[in-house]
Design an enzyme around this catalytic site. Structure first.
Site, PDB file in Angstrom:
ATOM      1  N   THR A 232       2.474  54.992   9.514  1.00  0.00           N
ATOM      2  CA  THR A 232       1.016  55.081   9.678  1.00  0.00           C
ATOM      3  C   THR A 232       0.647  56.521  10.025  1.00  0.00           C
ATOM      4  OG1 THR A 232       1.215  54.457  12.010  1.00  0.00           O
ATOM      5  CG2 THR A 232       0.726  52.686  10.455  1.00  0.00           C
ATOM      6  N   SER A 233       1.529  57.464   9.639  1.00  0.00           N
ATOM      7  CA  SER A 233       1.291  58.847  10.054  1.00  0.00           C
ATOM      8  C   SER A 233       0.783  59.711   8.901  1.00  0.00           C
ATOM      9  CB  SER A 233       2.561  59.421  10.664  1.00  0.00           C
ATOM     10  OG  SER A 233       2.245  60.416  11.587  1.00  0.00           O
ATOM     11  N   ARG A 234       1.659  60.153   8.028  1.00  0.00           N
ATOM     12  CA  ARG A 234       1.259  60.904   6.833  1.00  0.00           C
ATOM     13  C   ARG A 234       2.203  60.524   5.696  1.00  0.00           C
ATOM     14  NH1 ARG A 234      -2.869  61.412   8.848  1.00  0.00           N
ATOM     15  NH2 ARG A 234      -4.068  63.288   9.358  1.00  0.00           N
ATOM     16  N   ASP A 258       0.577  52.718   5.748  1.00  0.00           N
ATOM     17  CA  ASP A 258      -0.869  52.943   5.813  1.00  0.00           C
ATOM     18  C   ASP A 258      -1.214  54.247   5.112  1.00  0.00           C
ATOM     19  OD1 ASP A 258      -3.540  52.287   6.804  1.00  0.00           O
ATOM     20  OD2 ASP A 258      -3.322  54.048   8.099  1.00  0.00           O
ATOM     21  N   GLU A 263      -1.784  59.758  -1.869  1.00  0.00           N
ATOM     22  CA  GLU A 263      -2.923  58.879  -1.578  1.00  0.00           C
ATOM     23  C   GLU A 263      -4.269  59.503  -1.906  1.00  0.00           C
ATOM     24  OE1 GLU A 263      -2.408  58.339   2.708  1.00  0.00           O
ATOM     25  OE2 GLU A 263      -4.222  59.510   3.023  1.00  0.00           O
ATOM     26  N   HIS A 295      -4.944  53.924   4.520  1.00  0.00           N
ATOM     27  CA  HIS A 295      -5.246  54.883   5.587  1.00  0.00           C
ATOM     28  C   HIS A 295      -6.378  54.354   6.464  1.00  0.00           C
ATOM     29  CE1 HIS A 295      -4.458  59.333   6.537  1.00  0.00           C
ATOM     30  NE2 HIS A 295      -4.952  58.753   7.618  1.00  0.00           N
TER      31      HIS A 295
HETATM   32  P1  NAI Z   1       0.491  64.095  18.808  1.00  0.00           P
HETATM   33  O1  NAI Z   1       0.333  65.533  18.523  1.00  0.00           O
HETATM   34  O2  NAI Z   1       0.012  63.548  20.119  1.00  0.00           O
HETATM   35  O3  NAI Z   1       2.033  63.689  18.657  1.00  0.00           O
HETATM   36  C1  NAI Z   1       2.853  64.139  17.626  1.00  0.00           C
HETATM   37  C2  NAI Z   1       4.274  64.216  18.158  1.00  0.00           C
HETATM   38  O4  NAI Z   1       5.131  64.602  17.079  1.00  0.00           O
HETATM   39  C3  NAI Z   1       4.432  65.255  19.282  1.00  0.00           C
HETATM   40  O5  NAI Z   1       5.084  64.680  20.392  1.00  0.00           O
HETATM   41  C4  NAI Z   1       5.269  66.343  18.622  1.00  0.00           C
HETATM   42  O6  NAI Z   1       6.145  66.998  19.548  1.00  0.00           O
HETATM   43  C5  NAI Z   1       6.063  65.523  17.601  1.00  0.00           C
HETATM   44  N1  NAI Z   1       6.676  66.369  16.593  1.00  0.00           N
HETATM   45  C6  NAI Z   1       6.251  67.570  16.091  1.00  0.00           C
HETATM   46  N2  NAI Z   1       7.132  68.048  15.195  1.00  0.00           N
HETATM   47  C7  NAI Z   1       8.139  67.137  15.135  1.00  0.00           C
HETATM   48  C8  NAI Z   1       9.343  67.067  14.405  1.00  0.00           C
HETATM   49  N3  NAI Z   1       9.708  68.047  13.567  1.00  0.00           N
HETATM   50  N4  NAI Z   1      10.137  65.990  14.583  1.00  0.00           N
HETATM   51  C9  NAI Z   1       9.787  64.990  15.436  1.00  0.00           C
HETATM   52  N5  NAI Z   1       8.656  65.007  16.166  1.00  0.00           N
HETATM   53  C10 NAI Z   1       7.846  66.066  16.017  1.00  0.00           C
HETATM   54  O7  NAI Z   1      -0.196  63.333  17.600  1.00  0.00           O
HETATM   55  P2  NAI Z   1      -0.695  61.818  17.542  1.00  0.00           P
HETATM   56  O8  NAI Z   1      -2.117  61.768  17.973  1.00  0.00           O
HETATM   57  O9  NAI Z   1       0.282  60.937  18.216  1.00  0.00           O
HETATM   58  O10 NAI Z   1      -0.661  61.560  15.977  1.00  0.00           O
HETATM   59  C11 NAI Z   1       0.563  61.474  15.261  1.00  0.00           C
HETATM   60  C12 NAI Z   1       0.275  61.499  13.782  1.00  0.00           C
HETATM   61  O11 NAI Z   1      -0.415  60.312  13.418  1.00  0.00           O
HETATM   62  C13 NAI Z   1      -0.658  62.633  13.325  1.00  0.00           C
HETATM   63  O12 NAI Z   1       0.061  63.810  13.041  1.00  0.00           O
HETATM   64  C14 NAI Z   1      -1.279  62.080  12.094  1.00  0.00           C
HETATM   65  O13 NAI Z   1      -0.512  62.501  10.981  1.00  0.00           O
HETATM   66  C15 NAI Z   1      -1.134  60.559  12.245  1.00  0.00           C
HETATM   67  N6  NAI Z   1      -2.423  59.868  12.308  1.00  0.00           N
HETATM   68  C16 NAI Z   1      -2.671  58.855  11.418  1.00  0.00           C
HETATM   69  C17 NAI Z   1      -3.861  58.153  11.441  1.00  0.00           C
HETATM   70  C18 NAI Z   1      -4.146  57.005  10.504  1.00  0.00           C
HETATM   71  O14 NAI Z   1      -5.281  56.559  10.392  1.00  0.00           O
HETATM   72  N7  NAI Z   1      -3.166  56.490   9.798  1.00  0.00           N
HETATM   73  C19 NAI Z   1      -4.915  58.520  12.417  1.00  0.00           C
HETATM   74  C20 NAI Z   1      -4.527  59.552  13.358  1.00  0.00           C
HETATM   75  C21 NAI Z   1      -3.327  60.213  13.278  1.00  0.00           C
END
Ligand code: NAI
Length: 331
Positions: A232-234, A258, A263, A295
């Site tokens: 559900t991330s990217r 998601d 997409e 998404h």
């Molecule tokens: P966040 O910034 O709070 O957490 C991201 C985590 O990933 C951090 O702890 C960071 O240290 C870690 N990270 C960075 N590089 C990394 C790597 N190379 N390997 C492993 N971990 C790594 O972000 P949040 O708010 O938790 O969001 C996470 C992701 O969720 C976003 O980047 C976005 O892509 C996705 N997202 C999806 C949505 C959807 O509707 N499906 C909506 C909002 C966010």
């Protein structure tokens, strides 16, 4: 302040009208996505407001500059659709770092439960008065091991939810969160161990050069047979072709997506009645053990309000005070 709002959907308007109205920010809503062909629509505006599938590449940034525009307000957390190198010094990028980690984490669990308890099948069967249980056997989450890649805001909420189900958590993050590893039910491990020991793997890290295709043929090879993949991330965190191969070979037991690599061509639009051009997406959707949502993990009332409120505040902060806490600072 006048802002050109791209990729508008009906559910965007009420909250942006509400917060824009009280802050003096006027939005003009365009249904089209922002890209090289549509950027001229922003002429005469003070900034643009974009979402996940708008394109903010070098050509778009240059054209925005030519029109005197330097504010790009992303109404999302991720910014992988922006050419950061080119943006540096040319546009001020604002984003909404967190709007509801619960929305995304809860949707992830909803997809997992739907998949492994065959709710999507039951819904269709019982509507047809088919009350057979053949092929409906699921498995308990209690006692299973979930690998969580990315322990930021969303990852940590998802971990809490999983712990509520009595699952063991193997976590991986480039930057570990303090106090999360309890040496027992939640442990930080290296990626290799996470792949080898997890029954379910959930992705909650951003899309970067390092995380591109973090789930590919090689990582799936290391996984347990029957592993469930949740994304559900990217989209591009998962090599969709490799996932499809894994599903066909039965290495992957189920996938809940998601997001999808390609997409931007399809998601948020109605393609029913059309022939889907993307064979990989069509094949994935045709699988009984794959669930795709478009998404929508973020899409709750709470999140929409938070997105609008923060985006409007970001714009006001940058225009009136010249600075904003949610500006993306590029090294
Ligand atoms: P966040 O910034 O709070 O957490 C991201 C985590 O990933 C951090 O702890 C960071 O240290 C870690 N990270 C960075 N590089 C990394 C790597 N190379 N390997 C492993 N971990 C790594 O972000 P949040 O708010 O938790 O969001 C996470 C992701 O969720 C976003 O980047 C976005 O892509 C996705 N997202 C999806 C949505 C959807 O509707 N499906 C909506 C909002 C966010």
């Amino acid at each position: 302040m006048k802002i050109a709002f791209f990729d508008t959907k009906p559910y965007d308007k009420p909250s942006f009208e509400k917060f824009g109205g009280v802050s003096g920010v006027e939005f003009k809503y365009f249904e089209t996505k922002l890209n090289e062909d549509t950027v001229d629509l922003a002429g005469g505006f003070d900034g643009v407001c974009v979402f996940v599938n708008d394109t903010v590449n070098a050509a778009v940034i240059d054209r925005l500059n030519e029109m005197g525009i330097s504010i790009v307000a992303l109404r999302c957390a991720g910014f992988n659709n922006v050419d950061l190198k080119h943006a540096k010094g040319r546009v001020r990028l604002l984003r909404v770092p967190a709007y509801s980690p619960y929305a995304v984490a809860e949707h992830t669990m909803a997809m997992l439960l739907t998949s492994i308890r065959r709710i999507h099948k039951a819904y269709i069967r019982t509507r047809d008065f088919n009350f057979s249980l053949s092929g409906m056997t699921g498995f308990d989450l209690h006692g299973k091991t979930v690998g969580v890649i990315g322990t930021g805001r969303i990852g940590r909420v998802f971990i809490d939810i999983c712990r509520g189900f009595g699952m063991r958590v193997l976590a991986y993050d480039k930057y570990r969160a303090e106090g999360l590893d309890n040496g027992d039910t939640v442990r930080y491990v290296e990626l290799d161990e996470l792949f080898r020991k997890s029954d379910i793997i959930s992705l909650h890290c951003p899309l970067t050069e390092e995380t591109y295709h973090i789930i590919d043929g090689a990582s799936l090879e290391k996984c347990k047979r029957g592993v469930v993949i949740l994304n559900t991330s990217r989209g591009a965190l998962v090599d969709a072709e490799a996932l499809l191969t894994g599903i066909k070979s039965r290495k992957v037991g189920a996938a809940c997506l998601d997001v999808y690599e390609e997409e931007s061509e399809f998601f948020f639009e109605d393609f029913s009645g059309h022939i889907l051009e993307d064979d990989t997406l069509a094949r994935l959707i045709s699988m009984p053990n794959v669930i795709v949502s478009s998404h929508q993990a973020f899409l709750t009332e709470e999140a929409l309000e938070n997105i609008a409120e923060t985006t409007v505040k970001n714009i006001v902060d940058i225009v009136k005070n010249g600075k904003c806490d949610n500006e993306i600072l590029i090294d």
